[in-house]
Design a protein around this motif. Sequence first.
Motif, short mmCIF file in Angstrom:
data_model
loop_
_atom_site.label_atom_id
_atom_site.label_comp_id
_atom_site.label_asym_id
_atom_site.label_seq_id
_atom_site.Cartn_x
_atom_site.Cartn_y
_atom_site.Cartn_z
N UNK A 26 -3.97 5.38 0.81
CA UNK A 26 -4.67 5.92 -0.37
C UNK A 26 -4.80 4.92 -1.52
N UNK A 27 -4.01 3.85 -1.51
CA UNK A 27 -4.11 2.88 -2.59
C UNK A 27 -3.58 1.52 -2.12
N UNK A 84 -12.43 0.61 2.35
CA UNK A 84 -12.67 1.97 1.85
C UNK A 84 -11.54 2.47 0.97
N UNK A 85 -10.51 1.66 0.77
CA UNK A 85 -9.34 2.09 0.00
C UNK A 85 -9.36 1.44 -1.39
N UNK A 86 -9.28 2.25 -2.46
CA UNK A 86 -9.33 1.69 -3.82
C UNK A 86 -8.03 0.98 -4.18
N UNK A 87 -8.13 0.07 -5.13
CA UNK A 87 -6.93 -0.56 -5.69
C UNK A 87 -6.35 0.34 -6.77
N UNK A 131 0.85 -1.20 0.00
CA UNK A 131 0.00 0.00 0.00
C UNK A 131 0.88 1.25 0.00
N UNK A 132 0.25 2.39 -0.29
CA UNK A 132 0.88 3.69 -0.08
C UNK A 132 0.00 4.48 0.88
N UNK A 133 0.64 5.10 1.86
CA UNK A 133 -0.09 5.92 2.84
C UNK A 133 0.48 7.33 2.86
N UNK A 134 -0.39 8.29 3.16
CA UNK A 134 0.03 9.69 3.34
C UNK A 134 -0.41 10.15 4.72
#
Length: 346
Positions: A247-248, A260-263, A152-155
């Motif tokens: 976020x993804x 709730x997080x899109x691919x 995943x990527x998080x901000x």
Amino acid sequence: MKKKLSLAVCMLLVFALVLTGCSGAASPAASPDSSSAPAASATASAGDVDWPTKPITLLVGYSAGGSSDLGARFLATALEKQLGQPVIVENKPGSGSWVAWNQLLYNTPKDGYTFALTNLSVLFGAYDEKNPRKETMDDFELMANQAIDYQVIAIRSDETRFTDFASLVEYSKNNDLLVAAASTGITSGEGSVAKMMEKEFGSKITLVPVEGAKDAETMFVSKNTDILFNNVGDTTNSHKKGDYKVIVVFGKERSTMLPDVPTAIETGLCDYVSFSARGYGYAKGVAPSIVEKMTAALAKAIEDPECVKNMNDMGVEIKLYTGDEYKELLRNQLDTRLEIWGIPKK
């Protein structure tokens, strides 16, 4: 008359013994690798094999207390119910699990009483630039996958430069971004995400080496790096608490842990899929009948309700694959990473 009858009986007995001896001589000799009990022969069915009759050892190539170790212990408890024997977890950390795997491959009898936690490094070892391995997936009897943990990527929650994957991609084309990673190269999920973004979008990403995933998260939260590359299991709780925002997800479908997080596929920007996988395997050479029985037991243990709950509580998603499907899962991820890094397949 009695003497004649006795002589006839004796002749019949001798004839029967001769037939029995001939029948035995026609049987093939046991091979050196099949020195275990006759019930464990390749021709025995899973229901016929007299196994297990003693405790079983599960080798784990990580220190006690981590998520991989805990997952193995949850599995061991469930597996005991299926096999009726104790399953003892033995930690052998070091060299990215190769300390444990070397013991499995070279210092363990192929009798079905020792198996190991396996992951993608079984395949990636041969492509490790720093320490290439001669062993390949063909040296293992891979039986069942327990979990898949997508990258995943998080901000940060207060981030204003970008708010989703699309705006992050646009920003990264013209601005340098720092990302902490415990490893680099094809063996690294985080490093492979960075390489994909560089290749697909021209992103400017610099990887900062750290000891582990927790160190990467600490640098990110303290604002020493710009974004976080990690996996679902390590970010679920923080995302839900609002500490930061995933976020993804680089999965084929949305994670049940982060619904709730899109691919990345959903965003339409790329179809990249990247994950770590945890499964279980023997060294090659264990009798097929034992492999069959253990695979069936593992499948039931992996889907044991208590085991599933414990794994989900850690933020780990259960994805059961067995046999050829499990091997195909790993091969597909290897092919994906080889393409990203531009490395020819061996």
